[in-house]
Design a protein around this motif. Structure first.
Motif, PDB file in Angstrom:
ATOM      1  N   VAL A  57       0.854  -1.182   0.000  1.00  0.00           N
ATOM      2  CA  VAL A  57       0.000   0.000   0.000  1.00  0.00           C
ATOM      3  C   VAL A  57       0.891   1.233   0.000  1.00  0.00           C
ATOM      4  N   ALA A  58       0.459   2.293  -0.691  1.00  0.00           N
ATOM      5  CA  ALA A  58       1.277   3.495  -0.802  1.00  0.00           C
ATOM      6  C   ALA A  58       0.373   4.714  -0.910  1.00  0.00           C
ATOM      7  N   ALA A  59       0.935   5.868  -0.628  1.00  0.00           N
ATOM      8  CA  ALA A  59       0.179   7.118  -0.738  1.00  0.00           C
ATOM      9  C   ALA A  59       1.145   8.269  -0.950  1.00  0.00           C
ATOM     10  N   VAL A  60       0.635   9.342  -1.570  1.00  0.00           N
ATOM     11  CA  VAL A  60       1.434  10.523  -1.881  1.00  0.00           C
ATOM     12  C   VAL A  60       0.719  11.759  -1.355  1.00  0.00           C
ATOM     13  N   GLN A  61       1.521  12.661  -0.806  1.00  0.00           N
ATOM     14  CA  GLN A  61       1.012  13.924  -0.287  1.00  0.00           C
ATOM     15  C   GLN A  61       1.713  15.075  -0.992  1.00  0.00           C
ATOM     16  N   ASP A 104      -5.865  -0.657   2.591  1.00  0.00           N
ATOM     17  CA  ASP A 104      -6.165   0.729   2.276  1.00  0.00           C
ATOM     18  C   ASP A 104      -5.403   1.642   3.231  1.00  0.00           C
ATOM     19  N   SER A 105      -5.715   2.930   3.190  1.00  0.00           N
ATOM     20  CA  SER A 105      -4.969   3.914   3.971  1.00  0.00           C
ATOM     21  C   SER A 105      -5.170   3.770   5.468  1.00  0.00           C
ATOM     22  N   ASP A 106      -6.110   2.916   5.898  1.00  0.00           N
ATOM     23  CA  ASP A 106      -6.380   2.713   7.320  1.00  0.00           C
ATOM     24  C   ASP A 106      -5.845   1.369   7.811  1.00  0.00           C
ATOM     25  N   THR A 147      -0.633   4.409   6.115  1.00  0.00           N
ATOM     26  CA  THR A 147      -0.175   5.455   5.198  1.00  0.00           C
ATOM     27  C   THR A 147      -0.780   6.802   5.572  1.00  0.00           C
ATOM     28  N   HIS A 148      -2.049   6.819   5.993  1.00  0.00           N
ATOM     29  CA  HIS A 148      -2.720   8.066   6.354  1.00  0.00           C
ATOM     30  C   HIS A 148      -2.004   8.742   7.519  1.00  0.00           C
ATOM     31  N   ASP A 149      -1.703   7.974   8.573  1.00  0.00           N
ATOM     32  CA  ASP A 149      -1.032   8.552   9.738  1.00  0.00           C
ATOM     33  C   ASP A 149       0.382   9.005   9.405  1.00  0.00           C
ATOM     34  N   LEU A 150       1.104   8.203   8.616  1.00  0.00           N
ATOM     35  CA  LEU A 150       2.492   8.558   8.314  1.00  0.00           C
ATOM     36  C   LEU A 150       2.583   9.806   7.453  1.00  0.00           C
ATOM     37  N   LEU A 151       1.589  10.076   6.630  1.00  0.00           N
ATOM     38  CA  LEU A 151       1.606  11.328   5.880  1.00  0.00           C
ATOM     39  C   LEU A 151       1.297  12.516   6.783  1.00  0.00           C
ATOM     40  N   ARG A 152       0.540  12.308   7.839  1.00  0.00           N
ATOM     41  CA  ARG A 152       0.387  13.370   8.844  1.00  0.00           C
ATOM     42  C   ARG A 152       1.754  13.679   9.484  1.00  0.00           C
TER      43      ARG A 152
END
Length: 462
Positions: free
Chosen positions: A33-37, A57-59, A233-238
């Motif tokens: 899973v991955a995410a970009v900010q 997912d992001s959670d 991923t959601h928390d780490l982007l915070r």
């Protein structure tokens, strides 16, 4: 009104998905899973899984391994900012009886304390922390492998000591300090020392066959500050947003920026990577990234941030080895930064109240001997000295209370720049760490050390 994040272009989104799909497939990862900010807003997330309909997912929580060290470093810098310790303090001053108390807090943060990379056996990442009930069990009989302060040598026991230091100074557990001083203020409610559903299970994938083996998820005990955390991923982007701009509830921006500065001599690849205070700093082409990677049996993690592009990316997977997760996350940053470059802010003149005529008069060319330099006013009210042509020494400067200026970076970091005036108040020269900068090359009207030949400039005689 808070503006909504600008959506990525379809081509960029497809490139990001292709990037992680390739990493999951070729890296043979059970899931990824991955995410970009971008500019503080999540603009893309995606995942792949070996089980149809069960992609994370992001959670979804994954274990993030050594990314935990960055959180521990933030807690230590908070103690410094509160005046409860100095980074140059020996460990013994705050945590006596370790046997390595002469190493400094700064050396522990930057992995230059000379301590061993790992705790003595059995393999601490796959065994219960109860096997290492005390710091002597974590350090072992041969705690040192290098002279402190001489080189970078990554040390998990070093961050165990920092976690115990936080506990000793705060008078409560590292986990409780972490939750109250970082996780709660930043709204990282899906980050903690134990997994909470939904979370991924850790797997080992056979190197030569498409079969898997479940990995144990042990509580690391005293070594938790080196690698215990689970996150999303959601928390780490915070957390990435905080590491980019700071947050006065946790750590001011100046201290966050201090974390990014390489803290110790690196190896022969120093031009390629370094380590600050709890943060890795790497070069990815022409781009500088900071953040951290992490691994524990069954999990790999990476978080990278490009301040220049204001882009951050996180990638998490549940396999002991496989995808080069640091490269995966760095690639996500590069895709967005190169496909959709950051739009510069409009140029604007400074507010009229900040237009200081006296400082303005200092701008322009200055000569160190015959070397031409330019002094400019920086947007934040500081000064910036740069070579007029090519490479050379330069720095940004900030004003002090005594009218002098202190270098912030480069060759002149920490050095003092003073404006030396004539009796009538006009500027004679600039003094920078004893170097004299004049308005003309070797200006005879200025106090040039060694004097200026009375014959002046001349051509070649007969």
């Amino acid at each position: 009104m808070i503006s909504q994040p600008e959506q990525l272009l379809p081509g960029t989104r497809r490139a990001l998905l292709h990037h992680i799909a390739t990493a999951q497939s070729e890296g043979r990862a059970p899931s990824l899973v991955a995410a970009v900010q971008r500019e503080g807003q999540v603009v893309w997330s995606g995942s792949r899984s070996c089980v149809d309909g069960h992609a994370p997912d992001s959670d979804t929580q994954f274990r993030v391994g050594s990314l935990t060290k960055t959180f521990t470093a933030v807690l230590v810098l908070r103690l410094r900012d509160e005046g409860l310790l100095n980074l140059d303090d020996p460990l013994e001053k705050h945590l006596p009886g370790t046997g390595v108390g002469d190493v400094t807090v700064h050396q522990l943060l930057g992995h230059s304390a000379g301590l061993a990379a790992e705790s003595p056996g059995p393999w601490w990442e796959r065994t219960p922390g109860t096997l290492r009930p005390g710091l002597t069990d974590v350090l072992g009989e041969q705690a040192r492998v290098h002279t402190p302060g001489h080189r970078h040598h990554y040390s998990n026991p070093g961050y165990t000591l920092l976690g115990s230091l936080v506990e000793r100074v705060r008078g409560t557990s590292w986990e409780q300090v972490l939750r109250s001083e970082i996780l709660e203020p930043l709204g990282m409610h899906r980050t903690g020392t134990q997994p909470e559903a939904p979370h991924a299970g850790g797997w080992a994938v056979h190197p030569w066959a498409d079969v898997m083996l479940p990995e144990p998820a042990e509580d690391l005990g005293l070594m938790a500050p080196a690698g215990q955390l689970w996150s999303t991923t959601h928390d780490l982007l915070r957390f990435a947003a905080f590491l980019t701009e700071g947050d006065d509830r946790v750590l001011c921006v100046d201290s966050v920026e201090e974390m990014r500065v390489p803290a110790a001599p690196a190896g022969s690849d120093a031009w390629q990577s370094g380590y600050g205070l709890g943060l890795q700093v790497v070069r990815d082409g022409d781009r500088t990234l900071f953040g951290h990677t992490g691994s524990l049996p069954g999990f790999l993690a990476a978080l990278w941030i490009s301040v220049e592009d204001n882009v951050a990316a996180v990638a998490l997977t549940n396999t002991t080895s496989g995808p080069a997760i640091g490269e995966v996350a760095a690639g996500l940053v590069g895709i967005v930064a190169e496909a959709e470059p950051r739009i510069p802010e409009p140029w604007r003149p400074v507010p009229e109240a900040e237009a200081d005529a006296e400082l303005l008069a200092l701008t322009g060319p200055w000569y160190w001997g015959t070397r031409a330099n330019v002094l400019r006013l920086a947007p934040n009210g500081g000064l910036e000295l740069t070579p007029m042509h090519g490479a050379g020494r330069g720095a940004r400067f900030v004003a002090g209370d005594d009218g002098a200026w202190t270098g912030l970076d480069g060759y002149y970091e920490g050095e003092v720049l003073r404006v030396v005036r004539n009796g009538d108040g006009s500027v004679n020269h600039l003094d920078l760490g004893s170097f004299v900068f004049t308005r003309e090359p070797y200006d005879p009207a200025s106090a040039v050390p060694g004097g200026v030949d009375e014959g002046g400039w001349r051509g070649l005689g007969d």
